[in-house]
Scaffold this motif. Structure first.
Motif, mmCIF file in Angstrom:
data_model
loop_
_atom_site.group_PDB
_atom_site.id
_atom_site.type_symbol
_atom_site.label_atom_id
_atom_site.label_comp_id
_atom_site.label_asym_id
_atom_site.label_seq_id
_atom_site.Cartn_x
_atom_site.Cartn_y
_atom_site.Cartn_z
ATOM 1 N N GLN A 278 -4.557 -1.421 -2.268
ATOM 2 C CA GLN A 278 -5.524 -1.597 -1.643
ATOM 3 C C GLN A 278 -6.419 -0.204 -2.000
ATOM 4 O O GLN A 278 -7.604 -0.327 -2.202
ATOM 5 N N GLU A 282 -10.102 -0.511 -3.362
ATOM 6 C CA GLU A 282 -11.254 0.125 -2.514
ATOM 7 C C GLU A 282 -12.001 1.370 -3.037
ATOM 8 O O GLU A 282 -13.170 1.594 -2.878
ATOM 9 N N CYS A 536 -0.026 -4.815 0.985
ATOM 10 C CA CYS A 536 -1.417 -4.805 0.367
ATOM 11 C C CYS A 536 -1.596 -6.245 0.362
ATOM 12 O O CYS A 536 -3.247 -6.334 0.495
ATOM 13 N N SER A 540 -5.648 -5.366 3.488
ATOM 14 C CA SER A 540 -6.749 -5.221 2.666
ATOM 15 C C SER A 540 -7.958 -6.058 3.033
ATOM 16 O O SER A 540 -8.999 -6.081 2.665
ATOM 17 N N GLY A 573 -2.928 -0.709 4.731
ATOM 18 C CA GLY A 573 -3.176 -0.099 3.384
ATOM 19 C C GLY A 573 -4.150 0.823 3.115
ATOM 20 O O GLY A 573 -4.159 1.431 2.108
#
Length: 991
Positions: A278, A282, A536, A540, A573
């Motif tokens: 994650q 991100e 994950c 997410s 996450g």
């Protein structure tokens, strides 16, 4: 404190790119950019001068998200001056650099407002119509091969193989690939950093600068695998679990923190920050790199199988073993079979109330049935517009569960929207879109699509997906929730297997009554005892996380409550999840149902679920109950989630809450009530299930770009536990000889500047004789340390109590433990014994010994050993210790009918000779008992050995036979000449 610097390291990184093949000195290209003397492994994209600040006299790029993500104090501590010697060396390299074979297609990418972003190797400039038909995922491999082409590690012939993919991929041809970066988690990261630290000692002993040993591509290490759910259903759970985590792992964490300051080009994200995949999605994912003015696609290999999650962002990424990852870090190409690509056409739209988790479980079942092992899967079609980036990432994440190397989603407008949401700057977005469009790597669904060729095709109408779970023992055993009750009863009836527990009919209605915290409680077959929003795969995705919050809210309002003996947990996450759950006001309802946040990392999904309360555990074991865990994870193999949960179901976060409320998987949600409301009326599934519109509305109002920016800006500040870890500032690691977790490996002991050259084998004993399908699980140390094993003996001799043995996984940084754990699998079937045992026969004495003990007897007497094996030797997961362990035990060669591709490569990387019997032959047909002594005749000069040539093997009883030596490329022969890939790199850098 865990910052990758880019200023003063660049010259050393450039210098480190010199390669010497055999005795001929020649330069070699950057792992990411074939531009002589220009490799700067920047954490950020190339930004305009306005986005650059000066610290200590150096220009320091800001993070491409638009925030200055580095800690200035840490950054200053990292900046070092390049020595004049290194600068002179760098200038020398520049004069040696060969002309790039594809220089004519190097093209400038203009900025919309004037000027250029940089240059790139243009695929359209090749004017080859075959490229237009290539899958997007294959175009990434093609661009990498072109950019890194030096006609040694990557040749023009490799480029042609990829361009001609339609014809070459069915032939299982091998190609080299150089990923743009490497991703690690802490379990697999520790041995990698141990090797780097040991290499520094080795290069110093050769009279060279230890700081030449640095990763040559960006390396991101996220510590996320160590947190356990020791404390749940409490407000202070995060703090309490982190306290336990640091107490258990203090030595490992301190070592990794040292690595974060000692090595350039390495970012270590501390515990408590989030789940590696994650964070990668991100924050770490670049999509397009701009390194010193050269643009190229982001690509990544990681030492965790679910690295594939980044494929949802249009970044090519997959999981690899430790040796491959270390090789990639050090600029070496990975050898891979040019894969087939399955085209997966998505159409339609998900129905109301159906989640991305339901979709991925459906896709997993379809692809597992289709057969996609070793292949890429590429998604396309009109249904793509209906999937958010988070939905795509959920599908990509489970590539290992459906067996593919990648589940790839090419970049389109949805990708750009997500990049903007997560805080990437407008300048960066313009560069990404401009580059990908110019290089035919961007999908614009508003325009007619060029027809692409795939190896095979699948299609799915999203409207056909229905709410479901998977289990009870495998991720691809999908069960629609409308069939759950019937399927559960079938599992109870069926004999023990993937879909059976073999519970007699008369036992199936058993009820176990017990007391829990002074209150009456009961369990039955099918009772839920663990309900975990984890992993994950799902944490997410805001739609399913906020959907879970809405289920909890509706349940609270109706008066439903999760039973107190069910261990509930929420492990996001990343910190972004906490922010939007608080922003939406839904976290308080999750807390009321027991889903307090327990930590930020991998928990229940990898078995870090913590203990059940004693009263619950006793009720299960004393009554032999088949109880259930329901989790939003990606794997549910028996024994993985918790030893006492024989049934484990993968489900969306909202369904995790629903099953927790029901307290059982033995329920038909369409017909039976979940519980009784505060008004005395029955509450059904439909009463608590949110609509797609409700979820979309709360996502729109609660998930904000500032949340991503502030979360990842704060990551650089660490946390009190991490910041209080005291580590030395030395460039060389101060090895503790008494440590049983971190130990200096002997790979480079007595190493000299001169390569040892090829080694044959003289009068070797056979250490082990195997049949077919010996996997890396049989070879590599894994799981718990058996009380009577050589590893246990080693630990006890050093004062470690049995209760503190921990696992082989946690001790991967100690070669003494791992060497003793090699071939220690109790299911090992060695033909010398004709029984399953981690033992063998020491041939000179006839004694039956543990494999390690026999190996040390041979080694102590100066006697070489070899291994005889059947087909598919080294199949299964790619484990670096499956090659490192045998090397440390003294194995010089493995003779097999066939090898798993990656394991063969790993053996070469550790200096072990892989040989294949001729077609139609094996140990049995040749009359080899294994009690003979074996000599393998190899030329004394590596230049006299050809990839794949025949070699003669003789035995002391007069037998002689021919094998194929499985050095498949000139690069591999160079590694062998040096005694392995790591010594090869050390000598090159030392020169």
């Amino acid at each position: 404190m865990y910052v990758r610097t880019t200023c003063s390291s660049s010259a050393i990184l450039r210098a480190a790119r010199v390669r010497f093949a055999s005795s001929v000195s020649r330069s070699f290209v950057s792992p990411s950019v074939s531009k002589p003397s220009s490799f700067i492994a920047s954490r950020s994209f190339k930004l305009p001068s306005a986005a650059v600040r000066s610290i200590g006299g150096c220009s320091v790029p800001r993070w491409s998200h638009g925030v200055d993500w580095r800690s200035p104090v840490s950054l200053r501590a990292q900046i070092r001056t390049v020595s004049p010697v290194v600068e002179r060396f760098q200038r020398k390299i520049a004069t040696m650099a060969p002309e790039h074979p594809f220089k004519e297609i190097l093209t400038s990418l203009p900025k919309p407002g004037g000027g250029n972003f940089g240059k790139f190797y243009s695929l359209p400039a090749l004017n080859d119509p075959r490229i237009d038909k290539l899958p997007y995922s294959i175009r990434i491999l093609l661009e990498s091969a072109i950019r890194n082409c030096d006609n040694f590690q990557v040749t023009k012939n490799d480029v042609e193989k990829i361009i001609d993919w339609e014809n070459t991929s069915p032939k299982q041809v091998e190609i080299p690939f150089k990923p743009a970066r490497v991703l690690l988690q802490d379990f697999t990261g520790v041995p990698a950093v141990v090797d780097l630290a040991s290499m520094r000692d080795a290069i110093k002993n050769l009279g060279s600068d230890p700081e030449k040993i640095n990763p040559l591509v960006p390396v991101d290490l996220v510590i996320d695998h160590s947190v356990q759910v020791d404390v749940a259903r409490q407000e202070n759970a995060v703090q309490a679990n982190m306290d336990f985590e640091f107490k258990r792992n203090n030595e490992r964490f301190a070592f990794l923190k040292w690595g974060s300051t000692a090595f350039r080009n390495m970012l270590v994200v501390p515990p408590g920050s989030g789940i590696v995949h994650q964070v990668n999605l991100e924050y770490l994912g670049r999509v397009v790199f701009n390194t010193d003015g050269i643009l190229y696609p982001d690509s990544v290999v990681g030492t965790d199988s679910h690295t594939t999650m980044i494929d949802g962002l249009g970044v090519a990424g997959w999981g690899v073993g430790g040796i491959e990852a270390e090789a990639a870090m050090l600029g070496q190409p990975m050898s891979m079979v040019l894969p087939g690509v399955v085209g997966f056409n998505l159409s339609g739209k998900l129905r109301n109330g159906v989640t991305a988790t339901d979709l991925v479980l459906t896709v997993t079942q379809m692809l597992r049935k289709h057969g996609v092992v070793g292949k890429f899967v590429e998604f396309y079609g009109p249904g793509m517009a209906e999937l958010s980036l988070a939905d795509r990432a959920t599908i990509a994440n489970m590539s290992p569960e459906y067996g593919a190397t990648m589940g790839f989603f090419p970049v389109d407008h949805v990708t750009l929207q997500y990049l903007k949401l997560t805080g990437r700057s407008d300048e960066t977005l313009a560069m990404i879109e401009g580059y990908l469009r110019s290089n035919k790597m961007f999908v614009d669904y508003s325009k007619p699509q060029q027809e692409r060729v795939y190896s095979s095709y699948l299609e799915l109408n999203l409207a056909d997906v229905e709410p479901c779970v998977s289990g009870p023992k495998r991720p691809h055993d999908r069960v629609p929730i409308r069939e759950m009750k019937d399927d559960w009863h079938s599992c109870l009836d069926n004999k023990i297997g993937f879909k059976g527990f073999g519970v007699p009919k008369e036992e199936q209605s058993k009820v176990a009554k017990f007391s829990f915290d002074g209150q009456p409680a009961e369990l039955k077959h099918g009772s839920v005892v663990i309900a975990a929003i984890t992993s994950c795969t799902n944490t997410s995705n805001p739609s399913v996380m906020l959907g879970a919050g809405l289920v909890a809210k509706k349940a609270c309002e109706l008066g439903l409550e999760v039973k107190s003996w069910i261990k509930t947990s929420l492990a996001p996450g990343s910190g972004v999840v906490t922010k939007y759950l608080l922003q939406s006001g839904l976290q308080k309802y999750l807390n009321q149902q027991g889903f307090h946040i327990v930590g930020y990392g991998c928990t229940t999904c990898i078995g870090n679920s913590g203990d059940l309360k004693e009263s619950v555990a006793s009720a299960i074991t004393e009554n032999d109950l088949v109880v259930a865990a329901v989790l939003s994870g990606n794997r549910n193999f028996e024994g993985r989630v918790h030893p006492l949960t024989r049934a484990n179901y993968l489900a969306s976060p909202p369904l995790v809450v629903a099953y927790a409320l029901a307290g059982t998987v033995d329920i038909d949600f369409e017909k039976e009530p979940i519980g009784t409301g505060k008004d005395g009326k029955s509450v059904y599934f439909k009463d608590i299930w949110p609509s797609t519109e409700e979820i979309a509305e709360v996502v729109q109002s609660s998930v904000l770009p500032e949340m991503f920016r502030s979360t990842y800006e704060a990551i650089t500040q660490g946390n009190p536990f991490w910041n209080q870890l005291s580590v030395p500032s030395s460039k060389l690691y101060e090895w503790d000889p008494n440590s049983t977790y971190i130990h200096q490996p002997p790979y480079f002991k007595d190493m000299t500047m001169d390569p040892p050259g090829p080694h044959g084998v003289k009068d070797a004993y056979c250490l082990l004789k195997f049949g077919d399908s010996i996997t890396t699980d049989h070879i590599s140390p894994a799981g718990s340390i058996h009380k009577d094993s050589p590893a246990a003996k080693y630990l006890m001799e050093r004062g470690v109590d049995r209760k503190d043995f921990n696992s082989y996984g946690s001790r991967r940084g100690n070669d003494e433990v791992m060497a003793r754990g090699t071939f220690a699998n109790i299911r090992l079937l060695n033909k010398f014994l004709n029984k399953q045992a981690p033992k063998t026969i020491h041939i000179p004495t006839g004694e039956e010994l543990y494999v390690y003990e026999a190996a040390m007897r041979y080694k102590g007497a100066g006697q070489d050993t070899i291994i005889l094996a059947g087909a598919e030797y080294g199949s299964g997961s790619s484990r670096d210790w499956a090659a490192k362990g045998p090397m440390l035990q003294g194995v010089k060669a493995v003779i097999a009918k066939s090898f798993e591709r990656i394991h063969r490569s790993n053996l070469v990387g550790m200096g072990i000779i892989p040989l294949c019997f001729k077609s139609g032959e094996d140990a049995d047909t040749l009359g080899l008992t294994g009690y003979e002594r074996y000599s393998i005749d190899l030329p004394k000069k590596v230049s006299d050995i050809r990839p794949g040539q025949d070699v003669t093997i003789t035995t002391d009883d007069g037998k002689s036979f021919t094998c194929i030596v499985r050095f498949d490329t000139q690069v591999e022969l160079t590694y062998f000449d040096h005694g392995g890939i790591l010594p090869y790199v050390i000598r090159n850098l030392a020169k």
